[in-house]
Scaffold this active site. Sequence first.
Site, PDB file in Angstrom:
ATOM      1  N   TYR A  19      -1.763   0.556  10.702  1.00 26.22           N
ATOM      2  CA  TYR A  19      -1.790   0.070   9.321  1.00 26.22           C
ATOM      3  C   TYR A  19      -0.520   0.453   8.569  1.00 26.22           C
ATOM      4  O   TYR A  19       0.060  -0.383   7.860  1.00 26.22           O
ATOM      5  CB  TYR A  19      -3.024   0.627   8.607  1.00 26.22           C
ATOM      6  CG  TYR A  19      -3.214   0.079   7.213  1.00 26.22           C
ATOM      7  CD1 TYR A  19      -3.400  -1.280   7.006  1.00 26.22           C
ATOM      8  CD2 TYR A  19      -3.209   0.924   6.110  1.00 26.22           C
ATOM      9  CE1 TYR A  19      -3.578  -1.789   5.726  1.00 26.22           C
ATOM     10  CE2 TYR A  19      -3.396   0.420   4.826  1.00 26.22           C
ATOM     11  CZ  TYR A  19      -3.577  -0.937   4.635  1.00 26.22           C
ATOM     12  OH  TYR A  19      -3.745  -1.431   3.367  1.00 26.22           O
TER      13      TYR A  19
ATOM     14  N   SER B 223       0.859  -1.179   0.000  1.00 27.26           N
ATOM     15  CA  SER B 223       0.000   0.000   0.000  1.00 27.26           C
ATOM     16  C   SER B 223       0.894   1.226   0.000  1.00 27.26           C
ATOM     17  O   SER B 223       2.057   1.157   0.424  1.00 27.26           O
ATOM     18  CB  SER B 223      -0.883   0.002   1.255  1.00 27.26           C
ATOM     19  OG  SER B 223      -1.516   1.256   1.433  1.00 27.26           O
TER      20      SER B 223
END
Length: 252
Positions: free
Chosen positions: A150, A137
Amino acid sequence: MSNPRPVAVVTGASSGIGAASARRLAAEGFQVALGARRKDRLDELAAEIDGVAIPLDVTDEGSVAAFARAVEALPGPVKVLLNNAGGAKGQEPIEVTDPADWQWMYEVNVIGTLRVTKALLPALKAADDAIVVLMSSTAGHGVYEGGGGYTGAKHAINAFSETLRLELNGLPIRVTEIAPGMVKTDEFSLNRFGGDDARADKVYEGVAEPLTADDIADIVGWTVTRPKHVDIDLVVVRPVAQASNYKVSRTR
């Protein structure tokens, strides 16, 4: 008798980027081994793409071992491993965040990737050429408020991919990290916010064209079909509206 199709393994294959990538890999001529917890969804997708549905919980060592055995029993060589299983949970500041959310994100995104990769490396090494694709990501290359857990997990995937590439140097195994920005799928933000539809919708509000799962699947398909001497180390992809993790052009 024709040669068996090469095998592409996709974790987190029951929805979103995983399911879209499985369809693309099947179109590229692979027999796709689909792994996820929701077997009913896997069965439906397997029937659609002539793949193989194998239950998989990346947080369970026994499940991963059984999954690897089932993959190794398939007739074709294991050429592709797409480590796609993962997710986010919560978006609270560090001061008030729930450590259990961070623990879940590390277990699924990082330790799960480790388990699956470790279990399938012998099969990948047995092929004449292979590739490990890690679905990362842009959160693995930057940070933002509320995203500590995250971004930490996805930074770990960046370190994982670079380390694996060093450790496999000299073997015909490529290692690619794909780092998408804002991708609108049915479940990612919904799961992140505990099923809160309004909060999930807010993420994409006013963004005319976020990325789709098919956009990322297109990159997966392109990456794994490069000549075997070509390693695409890292692909960072965002929608035009997203200049960074925290700067997004919105129409309202």
